[in-house]
Design a protein around this motif. Structure first.
Motif, PDB file in Angstrom:
ATOM      1  N   ILE A   3      12.293  -6.796  63.624  1.00 13.43           N
ATOM      2  CA  ILE A   3      13.166  -6.234  64.648  1.00 13.43           C
ATOM      3  C   ILE A   3      13.954  -5.052  64.094  1.00 13.43           C
ATOM      4  CG2 ILE A   3      15.137  -6.758  66.123  1.00 13.43           C
ATOM      5  CD1 ILE A   3      14.011  -9.588  66.367  1.00 13.43           C
ATOM      6  N   SER A   4      14.509  -5.199  62.915  1.00 11.15           N
ATOM      7  CA  SER A   4      15.267  -4.119  62.287  1.00 11.15           C
ATOM      8  C   SER A   4      15.059  -4.182  60.779  1.00 11.15           C
ATOM      9  CB  SER A   4      16.762  -4.226  62.627  1.00 11.15           C
ATOM     10  OG  SER A   4      17.308  -5.373  62.022  1.00 11.15           O
ATOM     11  N   ARG A   5      15.562  -3.200  60.077  1.00 17.79           N
ATOM     12  CA  ARG A   5      15.380  -3.169  58.623  1.00 17.79           C
ATOM     13  C   ARG A   5      16.072  -4.345  57.935  1.00 17.79           C
ATOM     14  NH1 ARG A   5      16.638   2.526  56.057  1.00 17.79           N
ATOM     15  NH2 ARG A   5      18.472   2.405  57.361  1.00 17.79           N
ATOM     16  N   VAL A   6      17.172  -4.798  58.477  1.00 18.29           N
ATOM     17  CA  VAL A   6      17.909  -5.886  57.825  1.00 18.29           C
ATOM     18  C   VAL A   6      17.487  -7.268  58.305  1.00 18.29           C
ATOM     19  CG1 VAL A   6      19.984  -4.625  57.187  1.00 18.29           C
ATOM     20  CG2 VAL A   6      19.793  -5.590  59.459  1.00 18.29           C
ATOM     21  N   HIS A   7      16.608  -7.325  59.277  1.00 18.69           N
ATOM     22  CA  HIS A   7      16.186  -8.625  59.809  1.00 18.69           C
ATOM     23  C   HIS A   7      15.580  -9.496  58.705  1.00 18.69           C
ATOM     24  CE1 HIS A   7      15.167 -11.354  63.073  1.00 18.69           C
ATOM     25  NE2 HIS A   7      14.034 -11.573  62.431  1.00 18.69           N
ATOM     26  N   GLY A   8      14.695  -8.947  57.913  1.00 19.22           N
ATOM     27  CA  GLY A   8      14.074  -9.693  56.825  1.00 19.22           C
ATOM     28  C   GLY A   8      15.079 -10.119  55.773  1.00 19.22           C
ATOM     29  N   LEU A   9      16.042  -9.246  55.506  1.00 22.95           N
ATOM     30  CA  LEU A   9      17.092  -9.554  54.531  1.00 22.95           C
ATOM     31  C   LEU A   9      17.958 -10.715  55.020  1.00 22.95           C
ATOM     32  CD1 LEU A   9      18.371  -8.632  51.836  1.00 22.95           C
ATOM     33  CD2 LEU A   9      19.860  -7.154  53.192  1.00 22.95           C
ATOM     34  N   MET A  10      18.296 -10.695  56.301  1.00 24.55           N
ATOM     35  CA  MET A  10      19.099 -11.794  56.856  1.00 24.55           C
ATOM     36  C   MET A  10      18.307 -13.097  56.871  1.00 24.55           C
ATOM     37  SD  MET A  10      21.507 -10.155  59.853  1.00 24.55           S
ATOM     38  CE  MET A  10      20.201  -9.714  60.953  1.00 24.55           C
TER      39      MET A  10
END
Length: 139
Positions: A3-10
């Motif tokens: 969904i967004s660049r930080v989605h995987g990080l979250m």
């Protein structure tokens, strides 16, 4: 699909928080086990490294682009890993056990708050994405 660049990080942070919750639960379950040493996991450094990869500061150095998580990492690029350690800052009891129930319950409460905040952020991130899709479908 991301969904967004930080989605995987979250999502990775949620995984680490769940692992930490299990470790704290194991510490509490072993409060009366002789010679048990309380354990914890330090993953904040690994997440900070991943964040720096997602949002790099300009260094004048050309970075290798990876468009898929399945692509091989470039030379010198290593995925950070969380570190499991023994929480030995507390005095051991006569039976050698280092579990401090007050510390464990406090850490569990902090971890739960952070986990819930991450879940709320992921829901909001997904809701923004869905609202864009819904708006574009109406036109």
């Amino acid at each position: 699909m991301q969904i967004s660049r930080v989605h995987g990080l979250m999502a990775k942070a949620l995984d680490y928080r769940a692992i930490r919750q299990d470790m704290i639960s194991a510490n509490i379950a072993n409060v009366d086990t002789p010679f048990y040493r309380s354990r914890d996991i330090a993953f904040e450094g690994a997440l900070a490294t991943e964040k720096a990869k997602l949002f790099p500061r300009p260094t004048g150095k050309l970075e290798l682009a990876r468009t898929d998580a399945g692509h091989l990492a470039g030379a010198g690029e290593e995925a950070p890993k969380p570190e499991i350690f023994f929480r030995d800052g507390h005095l051991a009891r006569n039976d050698g056990n280092t579990v401090d129930l007050d510390v464990e319950t406090t850490e569990m409460a902090k971890n739960t708050v952070m986990y819930n905040a991450l879940v709320a952020a992921l829901k909001k991130d997904g809701a923004i994405f869905r609202s864009v899709l819904d708006a574009s479908a109406k036109t």
